[in-house]
Design a protein around this motif. Structure first.
Motif, PDB file in Angstrom:
ATOM      1  N   HIS A  62      -5.411   3.078  -1.725  1.00  0.00           N
ATOM      2  CA  HIS A  62      -5.466   1.656  -0.809  1.00  0.00           C
ATOM      3  C   HIS A  62      -6.558   0.910  -1.708  1.00  0.00           C
ATOM      4  N   ASP A  93      -7.007   0.404   6.561  1.00  0.00           N
ATOM      5  CA  ASP A  93      -6.446  -0.459   7.261  1.00  0.00           C
ATOM      6  C   ASP A  93      -6.355  -0.252   8.994  1.00  0.00           C
ATOM      7  N   HIS A 117       0.748  -1.194   0.166  1.00  0.00           N
ATOM      8  CA  HIS A 117       0.070  -0.114  -0.134  1.00  0.00           C
ATOM      9  C   HIS A 117       0.788   1.287   0.170  1.00  0.00           C
ATOM     10  N   HIS A 139     -13.025  -4.391   9.925  1.00  0.00           N
ATOM     11  CA  HIS A 139     -12.248  -4.544   8.798  1.00  0.00           C
ATOM     12  C   HIS A 139     -13.032  -4.771   7.590  1.00  0.00           C
ATOM     13  N   ARG A 140     -12.566  -4.063   6.354  1.00  0.00           N
ATOM     14  CA  ARG A 140     -13.229  -4.407   5.068  1.00  0.00           C
ATOM     15  C   ARG A 140     -14.806  -3.976   5.267  1.00  0.00           C
ATOM     16  N   ASP A 177      -6.545  -2.764  -3.124  1.00  0.00           N
ATOM     17  CA  ASP A 177      -7.321  -4.008  -2.278  1.00  0.00           C
ATOM     18  C   ASP A 177      -8.252  -4.559  -3.262  1.00  0.00           C
ATOM     19  N   HIS A 229     -13.583   0.680   4.390  1.00  0.00           N
ATOM     20  CA  HIS A 229     -13.137   0.126   3.016  1.00  0.00           C
ATOM     21  C   HIS A 229     -14.259   0.773   1.999  1.00  0.00           C
TER      22      HIS A 229
HETATM   23 ZN   LIG Z   1      -7.285  -2.886   3.386  1.00  0.00          ZN
END
Ligand SMILES: [Zn+2]
Length: 226
Positions: A170, A54, A6, A123-124, A174, A128
């Motif tokens: 990023h 992240d 990243h 996360h995600r 991803d 994101h």
């Molecule tokens: Zn990520």
């Protein structure tokens, strides 16, 4: 993707405006009648922004780095706001507070808001999503619309645009990862991906190298076509 990938892709992305500025032989681009983007100032924030999404992984390299970046920035802008307020109240009444104190205080409040939102992120998911990206980009519109026309505003503007360049890089990187990115979360919880690269695999290393080659070709094209 891992933090190293990243950072590399964030740096490569932020170097595109630098290549354009070298080709055009100027330090800044006019974004509006009052505000300009300085690509050299945007480079470091782009590296931080490239780890930004992240941040929802407290134990990842990226999560730790961004938390540290946030903590030190909040401390810096907090002390700067306080110092400026004291300076403007007691020492100098020639500078209008809106030109100096207002931009610094705005960044301080924004950073505090991001820090407060952190524990909510999973996360995600939140960080994101395209929605989080839009929220992260809102200060750009705010700066263009409401901030005074000063060099300090241009510096803050460049820092924020650089951070957003890193953040976008990023999400794009991803999208090549097997886990993908929930671009339309929370409306659509599916994770979208256009490749199946596994984090930390040989394919990720190859992907990073391909990016370096492709970006280098882009820089060369910019310099040759200018
Ligand atoms: Zn990520």
């Amino acid at each position: 993707m891992n933090g190293y990938t990243h950072i590399v892709i964030g740096g490569l992305s932020a170097a595109i405006p630098i290549a354009i500025s070298i080709a055009e032989k100027k330090l800044a681009f006019d974004i509006s009648a009052q505000h300009a983007y300085y690509p050299l100032i945007g480079m470091l924030p782009a590296l931080a922004g490239s780890l930004g999404p992240d941040i929802d992984l407290p134990n990842s390299k990226g999560g730790k780095a961004v938390r540290l970046f946030l903590k030190s920035s909040i401390t810096f802008f907090g002390i700067a706001s306080l110092g400026l307020a004291v300076y403007l109240c007691f020492i100098d009444n020639l500078i209008h507070p809106v030109n100096v104190l207002f931009p610094v205080l705005t960044v301080f409040v924004l950073l505090c808001l991001i820090r407060l939102l952190l524990p909510i992120a999973k996360h995600r998911r939140g960080t994101h999503s395209g929605l989080a990206l839009l929220i992260i980009m809102l200060p750009i519109l705010y700066i263009i619309g409401y901030m005074p026309d000063t060099t300090l505003t241009d510096v803050l503007f460049s820092i924020w645009v650089g951070f957003c360049i890193g953040w976008i890089s990023h999400l794009l990187a991803d999208t090549f990862n097997r886990k993908g990115v929930p671009w339309f979360y929370p409306l659509d919880k599916r994770h979208y991906h256009i490749a199946n690269i596994v984090t930390g695999s040989k394919r990720e290393r190859a992907f990073r190298n391909v990016c370096i080659v492709v970006f280098s070709a882009v820089y060369l094209a910019i310099l040759l076509l200018a």
